[in-house]
Design a protein around this motif. Structure first.
Motif, PDB file in Angstrom:
ATOM      1  N   MET A  48       0.585  -1.130   0.059  1.00 48.75           N
ATOM      2  CA  MET A  48       0.005   0.064   0.157  1.00 48.75           C
ATOM      3  C   MET A  48       0.957   1.513   0.149  1.00 48.75           C
ATOM      4  O   MET A  48       1.154   2.363  -0.617  1.00 48.75           O
ATOM      5  CB  MET A  48      -0.906   0.627   1.222  1.00 48.75           C
ATOM      6  N   ALA A  49       2.116   0.969   0.593  1.00 50.58           N
ATOM      7  CA  ALA A  49       2.618   2.350   1.093  1.00 50.58           C
ATOM      8  C   ALA A  49       2.983   2.340  -0.372  1.00 50.58           C
ATOM      9  O   ALA A  49       3.684   3.926  -1.281  1.00 50.58           O
ATOM     10  CB  ALA A  49       3.812   2.602   1.708  1.00 50.58           C
ATOM     11  N   THR A  50       3.921   1.342  -1.835  1.00 52.30           N
ATOM     12  CA  THR A  50       5.003   1.864  -2.138  1.00 52.30           C
ATOM     13  C   THR A  50       3.494   2.323  -3.706  1.00 52.30           C
ATOM     14  O   THR A  50       3.994   2.930  -4.484  1.00 52.30           O
ATOM     15  CB  THR A  50       5.223   0.463  -2.718  1.00 52.30           C
ATOM     16  N   LEU A  51       2.269   1.952  -3.379  1.00 51.84           N
ATOM     17  CA  LEU A  51       1.553   2.276  -4.257  1.00 51.84           C
ATOM     18  C   LEU A  51       0.900   3.636  -4.390  1.00 51.84           C
ATOM     19  O   LEU A  51       0.586   4.478  -5.181  1.00 51.84           O
ATOM     20  CB  LEU A  51       0.456   1.618  -4.202  1.00 51.84           C
ATOM     21  N   LEU A  52       1.050   3.504  -2.704  1.00 45.06           N
ATOM     22  CA  LEU A  52       0.789   5.430  -2.543  1.00 45.06           C
ATOM     23  C   LEU A  52       1.690   6.154  -2.968  1.00 45.06           C
ATOM     24  O   LEU A  52       1.802   7.622  -3.585  1.00 45.06           O
ATOM     25  CB  LEU A  52       0.547   5.947  -0.712  1.00 45.06           C
ATOM     26  N   LEU A  53       3.030   6.077  -2.910  1.00 48.02           N
ATOM     27  CA  LEU A  53       4.297   6.725  -3.470  1.00 48.02           C
ATOM     28  C   LEU A  53       4.693   6.826  -5.042  1.00 48.02           C
ATOM     29  O   LEU A  53       4.454   7.545  -5.462  1.00 48.02           O
ATOM     30  CB  LEU A  53       5.229   6.419  -3.367  1.00 48.02           C
ATOM     31  N   GLY A  56       1.165   8.811  -7.188  1.00 48.32           N
ATOM     32  CA  GLY A  56       1.452  10.063  -7.602  1.00 48.32           C
ATOM     33  C   GLY A  56       2.164  10.819  -8.753  1.00 48.32           C
ATOM     34  O   GLY A  56       1.284  11.526  -9.551  1.00 48.32           O
ATOM     35  N   PRO A  57       3.052   9.867  -8.939  1.00 50.54           N
ATOM     36  CA  PRO A  57       3.950  10.463  -9.808  1.00 50.54           C
ATOM     37  C   PRO A  57       3.414  10.144 -11.149  1.00 50.54           C
ATOM     38  O   PRO A  57       3.521  10.781 -12.795  1.00 50.54           O
ATOM     39  CB  PRO A  57       5.115   9.326  -9.723  1.00 50.54           C
ATOM     40  N   SER A  58       2.272   9.019 -11.305  1.00 50.79           N
ATOM     41  CA  SER A  58       1.739   8.343 -12.268  1.00 50.79           C
ATOM     42  C   SER A  58       0.886   9.755 -12.277  1.00 50.79           C
ATOM     43  O   SER A  58       0.259   9.804 -13.669  1.00 50.79           O
ATOM     44  CB  SER A  58       1.716   6.958 -12.042  1.00 50.79           C
ATOM     45  N   VAL A  59       0.118   9.918 -12.291  1.00 56.69           N
ATOM     46  CA  VAL A  59      -1.088  10.748 -12.401  1.00 56.69           C
ATOM     47  C   VAL A  59      -0.331  12.052 -12.466  1.00 56.69           C
ATOM     48  O   VAL A  59      -0.825  12.254 -13.884  1.00 56.69           O
ATOM     49  CB  VAL A  59      -1.777  11.211 -10.982  1.00 56.69           C
ATOM     50  N   HIS A  60       0.774  12.602 -12.296  1.00 55.11           N
ATOM     51  CA  HIS A  60       1.255  13.757 -12.397  1.00 55.11           C
ATOM     52  C   HIS A  60       2.137  14.007 -14.145  1.00 55.11           C
ATOM     53  O   HIS A  60       1.727  14.338 -14.737  1.00 55.11           O
ATOM     54  CB  HIS A  60       2.590  14.171 -11.835  1.00 55.11           C
ATOM     55  N   GLY A  61       2.887  12.576 -14.232  1.00 48.51           N
ATOM     56  CA  GLY A  61       3.104  11.663 -15.369  1.00 48.51           C
ATOM     57  C   GLY A  61       1.587  12.202 -16.906  1.00 48.51           C
ATOM     58  O   GLY A  61       2.340  12.436 -18.017  1.00 48.51           O
ATOM     59  N   VAL A  62       0.528  11.912 -16.500  1.00 45.05           N
ATOM     60  CA  VAL A  62      -0.074  11.801 -17.620  1.00 45.05           C
ATOM     61  C   VAL A  62      -0.640  13.241 -17.328  1.00 45.05           C
ATOM     62  O   VAL A  62      -0.537  13.455 -18.734  1.00 45.05           O
ATOM     63  CB  VAL A  62      -1.765  11.427 -17.217  1.00 45.05           C
ATOM     64  N   VAL A 125      -3.623  12.745  -5.688  1.00 44.71           N
ATOM     65  CA  VAL A 125      -4.263  14.035  -7.083  1.00 44.71           C
ATOM     66  C   VAL A 125      -3.485  14.766  -5.664  1.00 44.71           C
ATOM     67  O   VAL A 125      -3.193  16.185  -6.516  1.00 44.71           O
ATOM     68  CB  VAL A 125      -5.752  14.507  -6.775  1.00 44.71           C
ATOM     69  N   PHE A 126      -3.552  14.985  -4.740  1.00 46.19           N
ATOM     70  CA  PHE A 126      -2.784  16.538  -4.383  1.00 46.19           C
ATOM     71  C   PHE A 126      -1.201  15.991  -4.756  1.00 46.19           C
ATOM     72  O   PHE A 126      -0.744  17.138  -4.643  1.00 46.19           O
ATOM     73  CB  PHE A 126      -2.398  16.182  -2.712  1.00 46.19           C
ATOM     74  N   THR A 129      -0.742  17.980  -8.217  1.00 48.00           N
ATOM     75  CA  THR A 129      -0.824  19.129  -8.138  1.00 48.00           C
ATOM     76  C   THR A 129      -0.405  19.741  -6.686  1.00 48.00           C
ATOM     77  O   THR A 129       0.270  21.107  -7.622  1.00 48.00           O
ATOM     78  CB  THR A 129      -2.462  19.459  -6.295  1.00 48.00           C
ATOM     79  N   PHE A 130       0.852  19.376  -5.691  1.00 46.41           N
ATOM     80  CA  PHE A 130       1.489  20.028  -5.499  1.00 46.41           C
ATOM     81  C   PHE A 130       2.816  19.934  -5.678  1.00 46.41           C
ATOM     82  O   PHE A 130       3.376  21.121  -6.227  1.00 46.41           O
ATOM     83  CB  PHE A 130       2.154  19.793  -4.437  1.00 46.41           C
ATOM     84  N   ARG A 131       3.067  19.034  -6.633  1.00 49.15           N
ATOM     85  CA  ARG A 131       3.974  18.934  -8.096  1.00 49.15           C
ATOM     86  C   ARG A 131       3.793  19.870  -9.343  1.00 49.15           C
ATOM     87  O   ARG A 131       4.687  20.925  -9.894  1.00 49.15           O
ATOM     88  CB  ARG A 131       4.264  17.815  -8.327  1.00 49.15           C
TER      89      ARG A 131
END
Length: 402
Positions: A48-53, A56-62, A125-126, A129-131
């Motif tokens: 779960m920790a790996t998925l959370l980390l 986020g970069p995957s959504v930012h990459g999209v 999502v956050f 956004t922060f990135r």
């Protein structure tokens, strides 16, 4: 200013892998602690920790992929879709997202599913956004490490341009130019030692270059120019390359001739630091000068065309009160080069002494030897066909350079 004999205290070395090793050690210790606390559920928590980390970069990459596809598709002309995904970071993050999601499904969620989906959604999502707002942008150290690793600094380009566009062209012809100069300037010939027949390249840390060396130090005087070298370069027929010969005096008035010049790419760094539009301040300029020195040193050390034909002199800017810093730096380098040359020639093994023949074999009768003729081989070292060269300058004592 003064020339440093050891540059390790001033020139920064390449960054190492200490953060990576520390991170791996902390991650291993944390995983072991989680295994002790949660037992068999440790796989679920780590997944779960790996998925959370990684989500986020995957959504930012999209988001980056959409920007590149809609507004910058002309940059990827002729490149595949995988190349575009890799540039946006999706090719690196998506495999980790897939693997961690699969492990989480197999091991079971440590949280209720509604809470898990809410946490994943908000974190992704956050993070994006922060990135995008620059709140989680790479630090200056990370950017510097990336630029040095990928050779993206201004200093890297200037060092390679200085080598490929100038030094690699002129240094192989330097020794012949100095020989021709000494032949036409008989009064200057005794002032050239073996170690001075190089190109001495000055690299001041503050990038402040004077166009006349005598303005920096009255013990350094312009003497004459070497014969011009002409090369066809970039569509210019017979492009001229010049070198200046300077006469350097010590405190006793003894003179030494050598070829000296500043590293001209430093003029670009200094001009950039004076232009506000370049966004290049004094700290950045100093860092780039040191990186320029390190890059040029490494490039020249691997160059067979330039080997033993140059000397880099890095000038520190902490002792500007010394009005003779330049002459002392040059004389120190000349002494060091002569010492290295003398040590190299004196370390050559001496040829073995030929064996002394027995007395009865040396007797002759009426001009005829008393033994049968045999083949004889010389044990002397091979000699050059060139005329003798004066090498007495390489035996100068250390006091002559002070």
């Amino acid at each position: 200013m003064q020339s440093l004999t050891s540059q390790s205290e001033l020139v920064p070395g390449p960054r190492g892998a200490l953060p990576k090793r520390c991170a791996l050690g902390v991650a291993a210790a944390s995983t072991a602690t989680a295994a002790f606390l949660f037992g068999e559920r440790v796989v679920s928590w780590v997944s779960m920790a790996t998925l959370l980390l990684t989500l986020g970069p995957s959504v930012h990459g999209v988001l980056l992929f959409l920007e590149e596809t809609i507004n910058h598709s002309n940059r990827y002309r002729g490149r595949s879709l995988l190349a575009r995904l890799s540039d946006c970071g999706l090719q690196q993050s998506l495999p980790w997202v897939t693997l961690s999601a699969l492990l989480l499904c197999l091991s079971g969620s440590p949280l209720p599913l509604p809470h898990l989906w809410t946490l994943l959604w908000l974190c992704a999502v956050f993070y994006a956004t922060f990135r995008s707002l620059g709140l989680t942008a790479p630090s200056e150290v990370e950017l510097s490490d990336i630029c040095e690793t990928r050779r993206m600094n201004v200093a890297h380009g200037l060092a390679w341009s200085f080598y490929l566009g100038y030094l690699r062209l002129v240094l192989p012809q330097l020794e012949d130019s100095i020989s021709a100069f000494c032949a036409s300037h008989q009064s200057s010939a005794p002032l050239w030692s073996r170690g001075s027949k190089r190109l001495f390249i000055l690299i001041p840390v503050n990038a402040n270059i004077s166009h006349k060396l005598e303005d920096e130090d009255d013990r350094v005087q312009f003497y004459d120019s070497l014969p011009n070298s002409q090369l066809d370069r970039g569509g210019v027929r017979g492009r001229v390359y010049k070198h200046s010969v300077y006469r350097v005096f010590n405190h006793k008035g003894q003179a030494h001739d050598c070829v000296v010049e500043y590293a001209t790419p430093l003029l670009t760094l200094h001009s950039m630091s004076q232009d506000s539009e370049a966004g290049f301040g004094e700290p950045q300029r100093r860092a780039q000068v040191l990186l320029f020195y390190r890059t040029l040193r490494d490039v020249l050390e691997r160059s067979l065309e330039c080997r033993n034909r140059y000397t880099l002199i890095l000038l520190d800017d902490e002792h500007e009160d010394d009005v003779h810093y330049l002459s002392k730096s040059l004389l120190r380098s000349l002494q060091q080069q002569d010492t290295e040359e003398f040590s190299m020639f004196s370390s050559l093994p001496k040829p073995p002494e030929p064996p002394t023949p027995p007395p009865h074999q040396e007797q002759s009768h009426n001009g005829v030897l008393s033994r049968e003729p045999t083949l004889m081989f010389s044990l002397d070292r091979p000699r050059t066909l060139r005329s003798p060269v004066e090498t007495s300058d390489c035996l100068r004592g250390p006091n002559e350079y002070s």
